[in-house]
Design an enzyme around this catalytic site. Structure first.
Site, PDB file in Angstrom:
ATOM      1  N   GLN B 128      12.475  82.361  10.137  1.00 12.82           N
ATOM      2  CA  GLN B 128      11.583  81.142  10.511  1.00 12.82           C
ATOM      3  C   GLN B 128      11.052  81.126  11.879  1.00 12.82           C
ATOM      4  O   GLN B 128      11.594  81.390  12.881  1.00 12.82           O
ATOM      5  CB  GLN B 128      12.611  80.075  10.163  1.00 12.82           C
ATOM      6  N   GLY B 129       9.595  80.921  11.749  1.00 15.45           N
ATOM      7  CA  GLY B 129       8.998  80.503  13.142  1.00 15.45           C
ATOM      8  C   GLY B 129       8.743  79.287  13.300  1.00 15.45           C
ATOM      9  O   GLY B 129       7.426  78.761  13.106  1.00 15.45           O
ATOM     10  N   SER B 131      10.412  76.749  16.041  1.00 11.81           N
ATOM     11  CA  SER B 131      10.651  76.373  17.431  1.00 11.81           C
ATOM     12  C   SER B 131       9.863  77.189  18.340  1.00 11.81           C
ATOM     13  O   SER B 131       9.667  78.480  18.121  1.00 11.81           O
ATOM     14  CB  SER B 131      12.016  76.550  17.766  1.00 11.81           C
ATOM     15  N   SER B 163      16.154  83.586  13.758  1.00 10.56           N
ATOM     16  CA  SER B 163      17.530  84.668  13.256  1.00 10.56           C
ATOM     17  C   SER B 163      16.663  85.664  12.502  1.00 10.56           C
ATOM     18  O   SER B 163      15.857  85.634  11.706  1.00 10.56           O
ATOM     19  CB  SER B 163      18.283  83.683  12.589  1.00 10.56           C
ATOM     20  N   GLU B 246      17.929  72.349   4.370  1.00 17.20           N
ATOM     21  CA  GLU B 246      18.959  73.034   5.627  1.00 17.20           C
ATOM     22  C   GLU B 246      20.136  72.326   5.699  1.00 17.20           C
ATOM     23  O   GLU B 246      21.298  72.416   5.718  1.00 17.20           O
ATOM     24  CB  GLU B 246      18.264  73.336   6.747  1.00 17.20           C
TER      25      GLU B 246
END
Lengths: 382, 389
Positions: B128-129, B131, B163, B246
């Site tokens: 996941q990109g 933040s 992550s 999530e």
């Protein structure tokens, strides 16, 4: 699994809320709060009067008849015995509503006595309960005491002395001298200038030995204790939910620094924590009403007590100086929450029981709550 | 209100238990925590086993290749796999819980056919990109820029807290495609191949000493326009679908695990004598109440989701997830603080598993929306308080 209120349960909640809004509006609570107040300009109660509430007997007795007529006490009696035949989950919803409006009196004890003590189901007699040495509510006004002495259930009639049979002429609606004096005297009880102006208390130092009558078809004392703790938790849940609403309404209306104080995150976050506490308590209380295991009820009582007390404290804090006054509706919630937290199962007892539960086969039967090992352990009155 | 299960649900549980009992002993040994390629291989093998048995994408809609299970069945799955000690979703977290559901809801038929089957079969790993160093809680202030160049975007910027970046094949990337639009309306959602030229991964070391996540540096990375999911500049709305997933289901198994840990704590205290300390004992009792209540809250939320989407499929969890996440993240930290009390001086040994868990628990009140953001959400969206400042 459908862990949400059914349509019937929603309707019951709405109906109860409407009924109690008419039967016990804020003005009636305030009249009782003010009548039961400590000496001083704000409250006419006299020091040393039983429980600090001179006018308690008549006003609670009147309320009892109205609640009886509304079917509050006979909720779970079968229809052929004049009840509504509802279950524990429904009773919990009704008691939650009672907790919201701070309905006073020994509600749980009289509800449990319906079917055991004649007149309790109809609200003709006021029944309080004693399950351990300590505070007893509304003892001076009570017609009978539901005595839970370890595994034994006994009914103590005020005014008639130990061992008198059920159905003695109580419930005529007049507070007799015997009624006010004999119960406390028999139990060796000492009146307390009670912090909660609507809940007069006596302190009992030891349970009477062998006093009272054993009912014809004696109920299981452990079951009564479980149900009492659960219904008391439901009262606390209602109070915790109500103080969230009171607080949210106040912080939206109250302006400082040119804007509602509810725009400040310091205020918002306290409100959010109050909401979370109440929702956590709600899920625990509702689940316990379905499983009725000792473990689930201990969780419910512990968390509902904490939610009621802590939310009332935060409600007070966010009301600022007003919250500290007698006229604000905040202190009755806090004081009642203190009283209820001490009834049936204290935080210390619940935590010890739940610690003990961890040493059993826990967490077997996680999903349903069935078969949780703690069902084997019961609330004991030491 | 009903906490009992239907015949179908009980049958689902029984079949799952049987399958777990037969399958788990055949799994290879868990790889060491620091060996990321081995962890990826292990997690993907588990996902493949789930796929072969018909349990992959349980809660995904059937037209996306999922099983269309009800929220209650999904809850049973998460509970039973945890109770049986099955592997955690691991490297496939983003694919199964963020990127996949987003593509399932917002993607074109071609996009769904390209990306969803490899996620379900455990063949492709996503990261996941979202933040950025200057866009954390205020995600909408992100600055990684995408400029059109023919049939592609040229992407420049940096991402953080990613992550599994070292072992991922794809990255769900939020980029700014219109710098002049109001900030929520200039964002797009792109699928970025991690092997594209210009992508640099720099692992970040956590306070626990591990490399759980990484920083991404994007230097003129070329991403085809066809890799955009949803309309250009509609990426914020597309992303919100992902975030509620999530909060909705990510922690169900962990609550079960925490209750088991708590029971182990009690037994350890009984054995080493700390049980005689009434303060510690009552603390453990209170944690028992907390985690029991969190389980009931989970059941409450799952039933609410089930009512919102009768017949199963991808019910999007509501704001109830914020209530859960706020309390759970705090309770998890309290649990491992209590563990430290139980084991005494051993808590200072970084090699003790409870100490490692105590350290990792510190991220819970920050990741996936900080406790402060969760409280803002509850105050504004549930309690209706005016927007804070």
């Amino acid at each position: 699994m459908d862990f949400q209120l059914s349509d019937d349960q929603r309707a019951l909640r709405t109906g109860t809320r409407q009924l109690l809004a008419a039967l016990f509006p804020r003005e009636r609570l305030r009249a009782m709060v003010d009548a039961g107040g400590p000496p001083g300009p704000a409250g006419p109660g006299s020091p040393g009067s039983p429980g600090g509430a001179t006018g308690d007997g008549a006003s609670v007795r009147e309320l009892w008849r109205e609640l009886g007529d509304a079917g509050f006490f006979s909720l779970r009696l079968p229809e052929e015995r004049g009840g509504t035949g509802l279950g524990l989950p429904e009773a919990v919803l009704v008691f939650e509503e009672a907790g919201r409006v701070l309905l006073p009196g020994p509600l749980v004890a009289t509800h449990l006595a319906a079917g055991l003590v004649e007149g309790a189901a109809e609200g003709r007699v006021l029944v309080t309960a004693l399950d351990r040495p300590g505070p007893v509510e509304h003892l001076a006004s009570a017609d009978a005491v539901l005595l839970l002495d370890r595994a034994t259930v006994r009914i103590l009639r005020a005014g008639a002395g130990a061992g008198a049979g059920a159905g003695a002429g109580a419930g005529t609606g007049t507070e007799t001298e015997a009624g006010t004096a004999t119960g406390p005297r028999m139990l060796g009880a000492r009146p307390v200038q009670t912090v909660d102006p609507t809940t007069p208390l006596h302190l009992v130092s030891q349970l009477p030995d062998g006093a009272g009558a054993i009912p014809a078809d004696p109920p299981d004392a452990a079951r009564l204790r479980r149900e009492a703790a659960l219904l008391t938790a439901a009262l606390q849940l209602g109070s915790a939910l109500r103080t969230v609403e009171m607080t949210v309404a106040h912080v939206k209306a109250r302006s400082q620094f040119g804007r509602p104080i509810g725009t400040f995150q310091a205020v918002q976050h306290l409100c959010a924590q109050m909401f979370v506490r109440a929702e956590i308590a709600r899920c625990s209380v509702y689940a316990a009403s379905l499983t009725v295991t000792f473990g689930d009820i201990s969780r419910a009582k512990l968390l509902a007590d904490a939610a009621a007390v802590r939310n009332a404290r935060d409600c007070l804090q966010l009301h600022g100086g007003f919250g500290f006054t007698w006229d604000a509706d905040v202190h009755p919630h806090l004081k009642r929450a203190w009283v209820r937290a001490a009834q049936w199962q204290s935080a210390a007892e619940a935590e010890e029981a739940l610690a003990e539960e961890l040493l059993t086969e826990f967490p077997a039967g996680l999903s349903t709550g069935q078969g949780e090992a703690a069902a084997n352990v019961e609330i004991s009155s030491e | 209100m009903d906490l009992t299960f239907t015949k179908e649900e009980e049958e689902f549980r029984r079949r799952l238990r049987t399958w777990l009992r037969e399958t788990l002993p055949k799994l290879p040994a868990k790889p060491p925590p620091a060996h990321w390629p081995a962890r990826r291989a292990y997690d993907c093998a588990w996902q493949r086993a789930l796929y072969d048995a018909g349990y992959a994408g349980l809660h995904w809609p059937t037209d996306a290749g999922g099983q269309g299970a009800t929220p209650t069945q999904h809850l049973i799955f998460l509970e039973e796999t945890e109770l049986a000690g099955a592997p955690y979703v691991g490297a496939n977290f983003v694919g199964l819980l963020h990127a996949g559901p987003t593509i399932a809801v917002e993607g074109t038929d071609e996009q769904r056919a390209r990306w969803l089957p490899p996620i379900l079969r455990g063949e492709e790993v996503w990261c996941q990109g979202f933040s950025e160093p200057d866009a954390g809680s205020d995600l909408a202030s992100l600055r990684t820029r995408a400029v059109r160049d023919g049939d592609a975007y040229i992407v420049t910027g940096s991402k953080i807290w990613t992550s599994h970046a070292e072992v991922a094949d794809w990255c769900e990337l939020l980029v700014r495609t219109d710098a002049s639009a109001p900030r929520h309306r200039g964002i797009s959602w792109l699928a970025m191949p991690m092997d594209a030229p210009g992508v640099t991964v720099r692992p970040l070391r956590t306070l626990a000493g591990s490399t759980e996540f990484a920083e991404l540096f994007l230097d003129d990375v070329r991403i085809p326009l066809s890799y955009r999911v949803g309309a250009e500049n509609d990426g914020w709305r597309v992303t919100m679908v992902t975030l509620s997933y999530e909060r909705g289901t990510a922690f169900v198994g962990e609550v079960v695990a925490c209750r088991r840990t708590l029971a182990r704590l009690a037994r350890a205290a009984k054995e080493n004598g700390r049980w005689d300390d009434v303060v510690l004992r009552r603390r453990l009792g209170r944690l028992n109440a907390e985690f029991g209540a969190l389980w009931r809250l989970t059941q409450w939320n799952v039933s609410a989701a089930e009512r919102a989407a009768p017949g199963g499929g991808s019910a999007v969890p509501g704001v109830g997830g914020s209530v859960f996440k706020l309390r759970y993240s705090e309770a998890r930290q309290e649990l491992y603080d209590a563990a430290a009390e139980v084991i005494g001086p051993e808590a200072l040994d970084a090699g003790h598993p409870w100490t490692a868990d105590r350290l990792s628990a510190l991220s819970y009140t920050i990741a996936a929306g900080t406790s402060q953001i969760q409280q803002n959400i509850i105050a504004e969206r549930i309690l209706g308080l005016p927007r804070g400042r």
